[in-house]
Design a protein around this motif. Structure first.
Motif, short mmCIF file in Angstrom:
data_model
loop_
_atom_site.label_atom_id
_atom_site.label_comp_id
_atom_site.label_asym_id
_atom_site.label_seq_id
_atom_site.Cartn_x
_atom_site.Cartn_y
_atom_site.Cartn_z
N ALA A 264 53.20 35.54 69.27
CA ALA A 264 52.92 35.38 67.84
C ALA A 264 51.61 34.63 67.63
O ALA A 264 50.79 34.98 66.77
CB ALA A 264 54.06 34.62 67.17
N TYR A 265 51.41 33.62 68.46
CA TYR A 265 50.21 32.81 68.32
C TYR A 265 48.96 33.65 68.59
O TYR A 265 47.97 33.60 67.85
CB TYR A 265 50.27 31.65 69.31
N LEU A 266 49.03 34.47 69.62
CA LEU A 266 47.88 35.31 69.97
C LEU A 266 47.59 36.32 68.87
O LEU A 266 46.44 36.53 68.49
CB LEU A 266 48.16 36.03 71.30
N ILE A 267 48.65 36.92 68.34
CA ILE A 267 48.44 37.91 67.28
C ILE A 267 47.82 37.25 66.06
O ILE A 267 46.86 37.76 65.48
CB ILE A 267 49.78 38.60 66.93
N LEU A 268 48.35 36.09 65.69
CA LEU A 268 47.79 35.41 64.53
C LEU A 268 46.35 34.99 64.77
O LEU A 268 45.52 35.03 63.87
CB LEU A 268 48.65 34.20 64.15
N ALA A 269 46.04 34.59 66.01
CA ALA A 269 44.65 34.23 66.32
C ALA A 269 43.75 35.45 66.12
O ALA A 269 42.65 35.36 65.57
CB ALA A 269 44.54 33.71 67.74
N GLY A 270 44.24 36.60 66.56
CA GLY A 270 43.46 37.83 66.39
C GLY A 270 43.26 38.16 64.93
O GLY A 270 42.16 38.58 64.52
N ILE A 271 44.31 37.96 64.12
CA ILE A 271 44.18 38.27 62.69
C ILE A 271 43.27 37.25 62.00
O ILE A 271 42.50 37.60 61.10
CB ILE A 271 45.57 38.29 62.02
N SER A 272 43.36 36.01 62.43
CA SER A 272 42.58 34.97 61.75
C SER A 272 41.09 35.08 62.03
O SER A 272 40.29 34.66 61.22
CB SER A 272 43.04 33.59 62.19
N THR A 273 40.75 35.60 63.20
CA THR A 273 39.34 35.59 63.58
C THR A 273 38.45 36.31 62.57
O THR A 273 37.47 35.72 62.10
CB THR A 273 39.19 36.16 65.00
N PRO A 274 38.76 37.55 62.20
CA PRO A 274 37.90 38.16 61.16
C PRO A 274 37.95 37.40 59.84
O PRO A 274 36.98 37.41 59.08
CB PRO A 274 38.45 39.57 61.01
N LEU A 275 39.08 36.70 59.58
CA LEU A 275 39.18 35.97 58.32
C LEU A 275 38.18 34.82 58.25
O LEU A 275 37.69 34.48 57.18
CB LEU A 275 40.59 35.43 58.13
N VAL A 276 37.90 34.20 59.41
CA VAL A 276 36.93 33.10 59.41
C VAL A 276 35.61 33.62 58.85
O VAL A 276 34.92 32.94 58.10
CB VAL A 276 36.74 32.55 60.83
N LEU A 277 35.26 34.84 59.26
CA LEU A 277 34.00 35.40 58.78
C LEU A 277 34.12 35.94 57.37
O LEU A 277 33.23 35.79 56.55
CB LEU A 277 33.54 36.51 59.71
N SER A 278 35.25 36.60 57.08
CA SER A 278 35.29 37.37 55.84
C SER A 278 35.31 36.47 54.60
O SER A 278 34.70 36.79 53.60
CB SER A 278 36.50 38.30 55.83
N VAL A 279 35.99 35.33 54.67
CA VAL A 279 36.15 34.54 53.46
C VAL A 279 34.78 34.07 52.95
O VAL A 279 34.41 34.31 51.81
CB VAL A 279 37.08 33.33 53.69
N HIS A 280 34.02 33.44 53.82
CA HIS A 280 32.75 32.94 53.32
C HIS A 280 31.73 34.06 53.12
O HIS A 280 30.82 33.92 52.32
CB HIS A 280 32.20 31.82 54.19
#
Lengths: 390, 471
Positions: free
Chosen positions: B222-238
């Motif tokens: 679960a942690y790995l999957i969430l890390a994968g999902i979060s990574t593009p979010l770090v870029l996309s939000v800003h």
């Protein structure tokens, strides 16, 4: 260190020389037939070689700067490719005979009738342009010589102080690399359309440079490793890092490319959009859409699964793919200024790329014959060989 | 990875030979003891600020946003500045927990939990501003594209709407990520506590965690999957926040380098805030051997890198504004640097570009007092960056007859203060209720916890022992 140096097969040298020979003949004929087009082709090839040569030096610096160990066994590969830099110095000279063919702003009569070009005249003039190009080349050459000198010396002494020295060198080089690559791309490529401007352009080329230099490093490293040129055969842990970073750098390129396009498309200002409209004319439209697939969507989907990141055969294919994609991208950046009526591609373009390929092989072979393929006494080497994913 | 002076040995991430039991005790201690006097003083200050913010919020909602200093042509000011500022702060957490996780940077374990908590609180703080900026926050539901009887739909072409999606997704994923990371630690607290009430609360929150092999393998997946999902979010939000400005045709806003420049700035400001608070926290809670100088040094390196990127963007914008040959573009930038708001521009430039360059020196990177001053400057500089971008591009627009200056009102200042109050009050509550360092993750990077590779077979057994003592 039980490293036994093995020479690269002499067949490779023959292939290199053959490509180089065909390339030179082709370039010669091309200049005789249509020098205008030949200069554009030549510029295309030149930018490609800058990406590989200077980009490889940046990868070497990056390893020192971030303290990576996994890539130490392969660092020589990037060092060999960075040896393109001295050759680039020579290759720059012919371009100065073609400034009038390439750059609209270099014609005084064009500037006289164009207020925008007059405003840019303090920057876009032949004299200052020449000075800048000399500065870029000098910076790249100096750092190349310093990095390779340190690395060679360490092969004999194994002195950790040399690593420290290289780390210190890589800090200023990181900044200078960013600046020189950004401004070199503005000078050589963005100013082909002297009215057009985009603050992202330097970053765009920077992103492409990283992908292509990394792809070249991946291809050579996997080839050498598979054929037993390293001390011990390195496997999944290292391949996975190659695959992931290739994938990651490519996403970075796509992010930059998308942002640049989207913002210009959305704001819809005519002084910016004309550059993309040129790339949407006759045939170029297919080429532009192709760029999205060749450079991003296809490699993204192929490299996404973990299994492909550790598959050496696929990594070889995909790194060559990314090199082709980078050439494709540069062609898209440069050639629409020449082929204004619609897309064009022919034997002269194939010729320059054969020259580029031949040159890379020859330079690589030349360096590989004279140096160790592994930095044998680098203190980080053991950690690099033992590297494992946790 | 940090190597010693010979570049052959990895430096330990946790110092003082801390045993696994010590880690349990030290990290859980703040949650097991009564708050100290210092904590009461701190939360009194932050909740006073929060109260001032609440009063300002009341004024804003009761009388309307006319209470703010916004005018024509400066239609966006403190509201948006604070929004972008706090969203930016919220970028360090996910970068540390997701991107550094994928890059296998083990040093992240010491600071990840804390940074993630900050991310969540910062995004919550940021979220207040656009909602009140709509003027009628009670109609906020219309921000979502839900079918309604009035047939009123959102504008899908507007980056402001993309912000709604981006920020809410970011918050949801960050919250889940944080929550999942907490489960094993909550189980440790559950097993440690002697209070019945606490035990029951931790029991519920730890979802029946038993430390079994199956628990761990599901958890890590679960942690790995969430890390994968979060990574593009770090870029996309800003990136999308930058689109709010960059898709327009306002000089100084419409520039193509905005997306990566905003992301670099967000990470820069996020790390600035994480460092600011961690420097105090590690001291107060005696965690200097868990959150070591090595951690602070690495964060300083990230500050240096991102600060330099931001500096590159400032300079490139300036150069291209001139190079464009467009008088409006060059006017805006000259006005920024030498116009009536030049003071703000130079605060921004010096705090974000000049001073972080001091981090090139190892001595400064490892000096806590100097780091503390520099990271405070980063916080100041990044707030002023948004001020400069937003206000100076607007206050002298295309029509010189409508030029005006912007002056914040008391309500503006109250809301700014209140946002800090809200953020820090949540943070102080977090420090006393949940483990501020991930116990289970830090245990995995203690020396001797990893599978060891033995380069020299003859010292095999010895090497393990040495690793265990932690040189």
């Amino acid at each position: 260190m039980d490293y036994q140096k093995k020479l690269l097969p002499s067949k490779l040298g023959t292939i290199g020389y053959a490509l180089l020979g065909i390339g030179i003949v082709s370039i010669g004929v091309s200049f005789a037939v249509n020098s205008h087009r030949a200069f554009f082709d030549y510029l295309w090839m030149y930018m490609f070689l800058i990406s590989i040569g200077v980009g490889s030096l940046a990868l070497v610096a990056m390893e020192y700067l971030v303290g990576a160990t996994w890539s130490t066994p392969f660092r020589r590969v990037s060092e060999f490719l960075a040896a393109l830099i001295p050759v680039l110095v020579v290759l720059t000279i012919p371009l100065f005979f073609g400034l009038h063919d390439l750059f609209h702003w270099s014609h005084p009569e064009a500037v006289a009738s164009d207020p925008i070009l007059q405003a840019k005249e303090p920057y876009l003039n032949v004299q200052f342009f020449t000075i800048r190009v000399v500065i870029y080349l000098a910076i790249w050459l100096i750092f190349f010589l310093l990095f390779s000198r340190n690395s060679e010396k360490q092969d004999l002494t194994g002195d950790p102080a040399l690593t420290k020295q290289s780390i210190k060198l890589s800090a200023p080089f990181a900044i200078l690399f960013l600046l020189t690559i950004a401004f070199a791309s503005i000078d050589w490529m963005m100013s082909l359309e002297p009215h057009w401007y985009s603050t992202m352009f330097g970053v765009y080329y920077f992103a492409g440079t990283l992908v292509s230099a990394f792809a070249a490093a991946t291809f050579c490293s996997v080839m050498l490793n598979e054929n037993g040129y390293f001390t011990k055969k390195l496997s999944n842990n290292h391949y996975y890092s190659f695959g992931t970073l290739l994938f990651g750098f490519n996403i970075f390129w796509a992010y930059i490319a998308f942002s640049q396009y989207m913002l210009i498309w959305y704001a819809d200002l005519p002084e910016e959009t004309f550059w993309f409209i040129m790339r949407m004319k006759e045939g170029w439209a297919y080429y532009s859409i192709g760029l999205v697939f060749v450079h991003f969507i296809i490699p993204f989907l192929i490299l996404l699964p973990r299994s492909s990141k550790v598959n050496p055969n696929l990594l070889k294919v995909m790194s060559i793919w990314m090199l082709v994609a980078h050439a494709y991208d540069l062609y898209w950046l440069i050639m629409p200024t020449y082929f204004t009526d619609g897309f064009g591609f022919g034997w002269s373009e194939i010729g320059v790329m054969m020259f580029a390929a031949g040159l890379m092989i020859t330079v690589f072979k030349y360096r590989a014959d004279r140096k160790n393929l592994v930095p044998v006494k680098d203190p980080k080497l053991q950690a690099g060989l033992d590297y494992h994913l946790t | 990875m940090s190597l010693d002076a010979t570049y052959t040995r990895e430096l330990p991430l946790v110092e003082n030979n801390a045993t696994l039991k010590d880690l349990d005790n030290i990290i859980a201690l703040p949650t097991e003891t009564k708050p100290t006097k210092g904590w009461w003083i701190a939360i009194s200050i932050s909740s006073t600020a929060l109260l001032i913010g609440a009063i300002s919020l009341f004024y804003t909602i009761y009388y309307g946003i006319g209470m703010w200093g916004n005018n024509q042509p400066v239609g966006w000011a403190f509201g948006i500045i604070n929004f972008v500022f706090w969203i930016g702060i919220g970028h360090a957490g996910t970068l540390i927990s997701a991107i550094l996780f994928l890059f296998r940077q083990k040093w992240r374990t010491g600071i990840a939990r804390f940074a993630e908590a900050m991310t969540i609180f910062a995004v919550m703080t940021a979220g207040i501003f656009p909602i009140i900026h709509t003027g009628r926050p009670w109609l906020g539901g219309y921000l979502l594209p839900l079918p309604n009887q009035n047939g009123v739909w959102v504008n899908f072409m507007s980056p402001l709407l993309w912000d709604v999606f981006a920020v809410s997704t970011y918050f949801t994923i960050s919250f889940l990520f944080w929550g999942i990371g907490l489960i094993p630690d909550l189980a440790i607290l559950r097993d440690k506590t002697t209070s019945k009430i606490k035990k029951n609360i931790y029991k519920v929150l730890s979802l029946g965690w038993t430390n079994s092999n199956r628990n761990w393998s599901n958890y890590e997946r679960a942690y790995l999957i969430l890390a994968g999902i979060s990574t593009p979010l770090v870029l996309s939000v800003h990136t999308i926040v930058s689109f709010d400005f960059a898709v327009s045709v306002i000089p100084g806003w419409h520039t193509t380098i905005f997306p990566p420049y905003f992301v670099a700035g967000a990470i820069f400001s996020g790390f600035g805030m994480v460092s600011t608070v961690l420097i105090i926290v590690r001291k107060v809670f005696n965690m200097e051997h868990i959150i070591t100088i090595g951690h602070l040094e690495k964060m300083n390196k990230i500050l240096l890198a991102t600060g330099t990127m931001v500096g590159f963007a400032y300079s490139m914008e300036f150069f291209v504004a001139w190079y464009s040959g467009n008088t409006f573009e060059s006017f805006t930038f000259v006005n920024r640097a030498f116009g009536p708001y030049a003071w703000a521009y130079w605060i921004m430039f010096s705090c974000n570009v000049f001073f972080p360059q001091l981090f090139w020196f190892r001595k400064i990177r490892r000096s806590i007092p100097i780091t503390f001053i520099l990271v405070i400057l980063v916080n100041v500089g990044m707030w002023f960056e948004r001020f400069v971008i937003i206000v100076t591009s607007l206050h002298r627009d295309f029509l010189p007859s409508s030029w005006a200056m912007f002056t914040p009102t008391l309500t503006d200042m109250g809301l700014l203060l209140g946002s800090f109050g809200f953020f820090f009050t949540l943070l102080f509550l977090f420090l006393k209720t949940l483990p501020l360092v991930s116990i289970s993750e830090v245990k995995a990077v203690v020396e001797g916890a990893q599978p060891t590779v033995h380069p020299h077979p003859h010292t095999n057994g010895k090497a393990i022992q040495e690793g265990g003592d932690g040189h």
